[in-house]
Each structure stands twice: as structure tokens, then as C-alpha cells.
Design a protein around this motif. Structure first.
Motif, PDB file in Angstrom:
ATOM      1  N   GLY A  94      19.994  -0.027  11.043  1.00  0.00           N
ATOM      2  CA  GLY A  94      20.573   1.259  10.663  1.00  0.00           C
ATOM      3  C   GLY A  94      19.525   2.353  10.568  1.00  0.00           C
ATOM      4  O   GLY A  94      18.320   2.090  10.463  1.00  0.00           O
ATOM      5  N   PHE A  95      20.011   3.583  10.589  1.00  0.00           N
ATOM      6  CA  PHE A  95      19.146   4.760  10.507  1.00  0.00           C
ATOM      7  C   PHE A  95      19.297   5.498   9.184  1.00  0.00           C
ATOM      8  O   PHE A  95      18.634   6.488   8.944  1.00  0.00           O
ATOM      9  CB  PHE A  95      19.458   5.752  11.640  1.00  0.00           C
ATOM     10  N   ASN A  96      20.180   5.029   8.320  1.00  0.00           N
ATOM     11  CA  ASN A  96      20.462   5.686   7.050  1.00  0.00           C
ATOM     12  C   ASN A  96      19.410   5.247   6.021  1.00  0.00           C
ATOM     13  O   ASN A  96      19.664   4.387   5.195  1.00  0.00           O
ATOM     14  CB  ASN A  96      21.883   5.332   6.585  1.00  0.00           C
ATOM     15  N   LEU A  97      18.234   5.865   6.095  1.00  0.00           N
ATOM     16  CA  LEU A  97      17.096   5.438   5.294  1.00  0.00           C
ATOM     17  C   LEU A  97      16.704   6.498   4.277  1.00  0.00           C
ATOM     18  O   LEU A  97      16.900   7.687   4.491  1.00  0.00           O
ATOM     19  CB  LEU A  97      15.886   5.162   6.196  1.00  0.00           C
ATOM     20  N   ARG A  98      16.108   6.019   3.191  1.00  0.00           N
ATOM     21  CA  ARG A  98      15.521   6.897   2.174  1.00  0.00           C
ATOM     22  C   ARG A  98      14.062   6.481   2.023  1.00  0.00           C
ATOM     23  O   ARG A  98      13.764   5.309   1.797  1.00  0.00           O
ATOM     24  CB  ARG A  98      16.260   6.739   0.841  1.00  0.00           C
ATOM     25  N   ILE A  99      13.149   7.434   2.162  1.00  0.00           N
ATOM     26  CA  ILE A  99      11.728   7.160   1.989  1.00  0.00           C
ATOM     27  C   ILE A  99      11.460   7.057   0.491  1.00  0.00           C
ATOM     28  O   ILE A  99      11.787   7.971  -0.264  1.00  0.00           O
ATOM     29  CB  ILE A  99      10.849   8.259   2.624  1.00  0.00           C
ATOM     30  N   THR A 100      10.871   5.946   0.054  1.00  0.00           N
ATOM     31  CA  THR A 100      10.604   5.739  -1.369  1.00  0.00           C
ATOM     32  C   THR A 100       9.126   5.879  -1.732  1.00  0.00           C
ATOM     33  O   THR A 100       8.797   6.040  -2.900  1.00  0.00           O
ATOM     34  CB  THR A 100      11.115   4.353  -1.835  1.00  0.00           C
ATOM     35  N   ASP A 101       8.242   5.802  -0.752  1.00  0.00           N
ATOM     36  CA  ASP A 101       6.812   5.971  -1.020  1.00  0.00           C
ATOM     37  C   ASP A 101       6.099   6.315   0.288  1.00  0.00           C
ATOM     38  O   ASP A 101       6.584   5.997   1.368  1.00  0.00           O
ATOM     39  CB  ASP A 101       6.208   4.694  -1.611  1.00  0.00           C
ATOM     40  N   GLY A 102       4.961   7.002   0.139  1.00  0.00           N
ATOM     41  CA  GLY A 102       4.134   7.307   1.306  1.00  0.00           C
ATOM     42  C   GLY A 102       4.194   8.738   1.784  1.00  0.00           C
ATOM     43  O   GLY A 102       3.609   9.069   2.813  1.00  0.00           O
ATOM     44  N   GLU A 103       4.865   9.612   1.007  1.00  0.00           N
ATOM     45  CA  GLU A 103       4.966  11.015   1.412  1.00  0.00           C
ATOM     46  C   GLU A 103       4.095  11.948   0.572  1.00  0.00           C
ATOM     47  O   GLU A 103       3.983  13.122   0.890  1.00  0.00           O
ATOM     48  CB  GLU A 103       6.410  11.509   1.284  1.00  0.00           C
ATOM     49  N   ASP A 104       3.503  11.439  -0.491  1.00  0.00           N
ATOM     50  CA  ASP A 104       2.814  12.293  -1.451  1.00  0.00           C
ATOM     51  C   ASP A 104       1.374  11.869  -1.655  1.00  0.00           C
ATOM     52  O   ASP A 104       0.947  10.819  -1.195  1.00  0.00           O
ATOM     53  CB  ASP A 104       3.541  12.240  -2.806  1.00  0.00           C
ATOM     54  N   MET A 105       0.666  12.707  -2.396  1.00  0.00           N
ATOM     55  CA  MET A 105      -0.671  12.365  -2.874  1.00  0.00           C
ATOM     56  C   MET A 105      -0.625  12.421  -4.392  1.00  0.00           C
ATOM     57  O   MET A 105      -0.089  13.367  -4.962  1.00  0.00           O
ATOM     58  CB  MET A 105      -1.702  13.363  -2.359  1.00  0.00           C
ATOM     59  N   TYR A 106      -1.168  11.389  -5.033  1.00  0.00           N
ATOM     60  CA  TYR A 106      -1.169  11.310  -6.488  1.00  0.00           C
ATOM     61  C   TYR A 106      -2.580  11.099  -7.010  1.00  0.00           C
ATOM     62  O   TYR A 106      -3.350  10.325  -6.427  1.00  0.00           O
ATOM     63  CB  TYR A 106      -0.320  10.122  -6.974  1.00  0.00           C
ATOM     64  N   LEU A 107      -2.877  11.730  -8.136  1.00  0.00           N
ATOM     65  CA  LEU A 107      -4.086  11.414  -8.881  1.00  0.00           C
ATOM     66  C   LEU A 107      -3.738  10.190  -9.717  1.00  0.00           C
ATOM     67  O   LEU A 107      -2.896  10.242 -10.593  1.00  0.00           O
ATOM     68  CB  LEU A 107      -4.487  12.585  -9.786  1.00  0.00           C
ATOM     69  N   MET A 108      -4.366   9.063  -9.391  1.00  0.00           N
ATOM     70  CA  MET A 108      -4.017   7.794 -10.036  1.00  0.00           C
ATOM     71  C   MET A 108      -4.831   7.547 -11.307  1.00  0.00           C
ATOM     72  O   MET A 108      -4.285   7.102 -12.301  1.00  0.00           O
ATOM     73  CB  MET A 108      -4.221   6.626  -9.068  1.00  0.00           C
ATOM     74  N   SER A 109      -6.139   7.814 -11.254  1.00  0.00           N
ATOM     75  CA  SER A 109      -6.950   7.567 -12.440  1.00  0.00           C
ATOM     76  C   SER A 109      -8.272   8.332 -12.367  1.00  0.00           C
ATOM     77  O   SER A 109      -8.707   8.744 -11.287  1.00  0.00           O
ATOM     78  CB  SER A 109      -7.222   6.073 -12.629  1.00  0.00           C
ATOM     79  N   LEU A 110      -8.860   8.474 -13.531  1.00  0.00           N
ATOM     80  CA  LEU A 110     -10.175   9.108 -13.675  1.00  0.00           C
ATOM     81  C   LEU A 110     -11.041   8.231 -14.554  1.00  0.00           C
ATOM     82  O   LEU A 110     -10.541   7.655 -15.525  1.00  0.00           O
ATOM     83  CB  LEU A 110     -10.057  10.482 -14.362  1.00  0.00           C
ATOM     84  N   GLU A 111     -12.302   8.126 -14.209  1.00  0.00           N
ATOM     85  CA  GLU A 111     -13.285   7.526 -15.108  1.00  0.00           C
ATOM     86  C   GLU A 111     -14.126   8.680 -15.615  1.00  0.00           C
ATOM     87  O   GLU A 111     -14.743   9.409 -14.844  1.00  0.00           O
ATOM     88  CB  GLU A 111     -14.135   6.491 -14.376  1.00  0.00           C
ATOM     89  N   MET A 112     -14.105   8.840 -16.956  1.00  0.00           N
ATOM     90  CA  MET A 112     -14.784   9.973 -17.576  1.00  0.00           C
ATOM     91  C   MET A 112     -15.835   9.506 -18.560  1.00  0.00           C
ATOM     92  O   MET A 112     -15.685   8.458 -19.193  1.00  0.00           O
ATOM     93  CB  MET A 112     -13.763  10.855 -18.309  1.00  0.00           C
ATOM     94  N   ASP A 113     -16.872  10.281 -18.686  1.00  0.00           N
ATOM     95  CA  ASP A 113     -17.914  10.036 -19.665  1.00  0.00           C
ATOM     96  C   ASP A 113     -17.678  10.983 -20.833  1.00  0.00           C
ATOM     97  O   ASP A 113     -17.676  12.199 -20.653  1.00  0.00           O
ATOM     98  CB  ASP A 113     -19.296  10.276 -19.054  1.00  0.00           C
ATOM     99  N   VAL A 114     -17.443  10.391 -21.999  1.00  0.00           N
ATOM    100  CA  VAL A 114     -17.150  11.214 -23.173  1.00  0.00           C
ATOM    101  C   VAL A 114     -18.312  11.230 -24.154  1.00  0.00           C
ATOM    102  O   VAL A 114     -19.199  10.429 -24.107  1.00  0.00           O
ATOM    103  CB  VAL A 114     -15.873  10.754 -23.902  1.00  0.00           C
TER     104      VAL A 114
END
Length: 114
Positions: A94-114
Motif C-alpha cells: 500500500g501507499f497509505n503511509l505515515r512517516i513516524t521518524d526521520g524527518e527532523d533534527m533533534y538535540l538529544m543530549s549535552l555534556e556540560m561542565d558545571v
């Protein structure tokens, strides 16, 4: 090269998070980039390395997780990884699809020095 403006926004978001956590510097930035996000990873790296100078990210390493395009068939419910931009359900064709991932860019994590 819109990666420059993407990186400027990304650094702004990083600086906001760092300030909220009283960080002195950021040592690692992890982003997830969807294959259909329109972001070219090598250009993003160049832009990040260019714009991070004299910011809280100056010594930060950029880690990029490249996300495949994931789709779900709305007809049969099958979720699958899109390969070679073939947007056809492997289960029911079928062609009736919904994209659930892979269209965006996300900031996932940061390592910070406090």
C-alpha cells in the motif's frame, strides 16, 4: 547552505540549556538527524565547527546520530524502515503511509561542565 542558520539556532538552544544548568562549558553535543530532514551532516559539522568559536560550545565535540526514515502503513499497520526512498508498504504494498521518524533534527543530549 541553511546549515549555518540551523547551527546558529542550535547554539542558541545549547546556551539556553547551559545557562539553566549553571554550566561553564559544553563538552559534547549529540544531535539526531533524520535522513529526510534536509540537513547535510558534513555541512552541519563544518557550520558547527565554524560557529562554536568564542561560545560556550568552543571545545565541544559534535556527535551526529543519523536516523533512517521510518513509516507506518495506515492500511495494515506495518511499521518499517524506508529503503532507497521506496515508499511502499512491504507487507501489503500500500501507499497509505505515515512517516513516524526521520524527518527532523533533534538535540538529544549535552555534556556540560558545571
Amino acid at each position: 547552505m541553511h546549515e549555518f542558520s540551523v547551527v546558529q539556532s542550535l547554539i542558541g538552544l545549547i546556551e539556553k540549556n547551559a545557562k539553566q544548568n549553571n554550566a561553564k562549558s559544553v563538552s559534547k553535543v549529540v544531535v539526531k538527524i533524520g535522513k529526510m530532514s534536509g540537513i547535510e551532516p558534513h555541512l552541519l559539522k563544518i557550520a558547527f565547527d565554524t560557529f562554536k568559536e568564542k561560545t560556550i560550545c568552543e571545545n565541544a565535540q559534535l556527535e551526529m546520530i543519523i536516523q533512517d526514515v521510518i513509516a507506518k502503513c495506515e492500511d495494515c499497520g506495518k511499521e518499517f524502515t524506508v529503503k532507497d526512498y521506496r515508499f511502499i508498504c512491504p507487507e501489503c504494498e500500500g501507499f497509505n503511509l505515515r512517516i513516524t521518524d526521520g524527518e527532523d533534527m533533534y538535540l538529544m543530549s549535552l555534556e556540560m561542565d558545571v
